[in-house]
Design an enzyme around this catalytic site. Sequence first.
Site, PDB file in Angstrom:
ATOM      1  N   GLU A 137       1.254  -5.361  10.894  1.00  0.00           N
ATOM      2  CA  GLU A 137       0.759  -3.978  11.032  1.00  0.00           C
ATOM      3  C   GLU A 137       1.565  -3.343  12.158  1.00  0.00           C
ATOM      4  O   GLU A 137       1.436  -3.728  13.314  1.00  0.00           O
ATOM      5  CB  GLU A 137      -0.738  -3.984  11.383  1.00  0.00           C
ATOM      6  CG  GLU A 137      -1.633  -4.582  10.312  1.00  0.00           C
ATOM      7  CD  GLU A 137      -1.918  -3.632   9.157  1.00  0.00           C
ATOM      8  OE1 GLU A 137      -1.484  -2.460   9.218  1.00  0.00           O
ATOM      9  OE2 GLU A 137      -2.568  -4.058   8.200  1.00  0.00           O
ATOM     10  N   HIS A 143       0.870  -1.182   0.000  1.00  0.00           N
ATOM     11  CA  HIS A 143       0.000   0.000   0.000  1.00  0.00           C
ATOM     12  C   HIS A 143       0.907   1.233   0.000  1.00  0.00           C
ATOM     13  O   HIS A 143       1.705   1.420   0.919  1.00  0.00           O
ATOM     14  CB  HIS A 143      -0.914   0.013   1.231  1.00  0.00           C
ATOM     15  CG  HIS A 143      -1.943  -1.076   1.200  1.00  0.00           C
ATOM     16  ND1 HIS A 143      -2.273  -1.830   2.287  1.00  0.00           N
ATOM     17  CD2 HIS A 143      -2.712  -1.517   0.165  1.00  0.00           C
ATOM     18  CE1 HIS A 143      -3.225  -2.703   1.938  1.00  0.00           C
ATOM     19  NE2 HIS A 143      -3.499  -2.537   0.655  1.00  0.00           N
TER      20      HIS A 143
END
Length: 347
Positions: A222, A62
Amino acid sequence: MDLLTLLFENKIENHVCFPPTIQSSWLAEGVLQLLPQRSPQVQLSSSQENFADTLIISAGIHGNETAPVEMLIQLLSQLAQGKLPLQHNLLLIFGNLSAMYAGQRYIDHDLNRMFSGRYQNFPLGNESKRARVLESVIRQFFSEPAVMASTKYRHFDLHTAIRGSCHEQFALLPYQAREYAADFLQWLEQSDLDALVFHNSVGGTFSHFTSEHFNVDSCTLEIGKALPFGQNDLARFSNITTALQDLLAGLPSGRRAKPALERYRVVDAIIKQHASFQLNIPEETKNFTELPSGFEIARQQHQSWKIESPANFILFPNAHVAVGLRAGLLLEKLTSSIHKTASRRGG
Ligand SMILES: [Zn+2]
């Protein structure tokens, strides 16, 4: 020029050299293969391990998730300067270069939904092309003799979350029918992550791809919230950086300093299938927020999702995804005994 600019201008290949102990080759734009070169004496005298492990570290799948990209640049630079010894085969991947340059999550479609051939279901665009390239370089990397000789394979796909989170750092483990490797879970625990989330079905993420097709111990990591390039405080992610540095250098991981790791299992996915879709929680709801049983979290034409215990925790709530995509995951918190059963079932 700094390494990030060189990367964006596709000039990094000609500007970065590695010590003679590392054999380097760029397999594609933004994809660097590094193989440790061991002297024959070392190989003969080493009783502990004859074969290197194999590691894949990816970031920027991303494009707006900048902190992991800066971490990868830092690792690359330390390896090139000889400040960080390399004991294992390594593939460093800068995922979505065009989106990184544009400061966007993606240009056409979400790259992290396209792996395991799903890119073929999308119109030809920046991400569908990149998914094809990344799958192809992974195959090439796994045909490398040194990599084929490995006995242990790990992939860390580094991300940052869009919203705040009750657990700031967590790993998402892809669904796999085989048992999760105990030493891999232990490494995640020792890296001071706050939580692990086990998927309950296969998906189109990069970590699913390497797990499913190459039996790699994979996870989406994450690491927290990111700011634009140059504004990240990398000290906030130093536990992950140190753990990765130790892993590359073949050093044992440190002791856990945080409270006990929490474990969750995905129970249900909320899929937006209609324009009438609505999510009944505020935009800023944090990941891992606990919701009361009976609460209607989402609805769309002819369908409603109610929170049913024990699936009381919400992850990645996002009403603004495209129709057909996931607008949230419902999680159940695991105790270690439940997790053993769940993972035998493939959870
Ligand atoms: Zn991401």
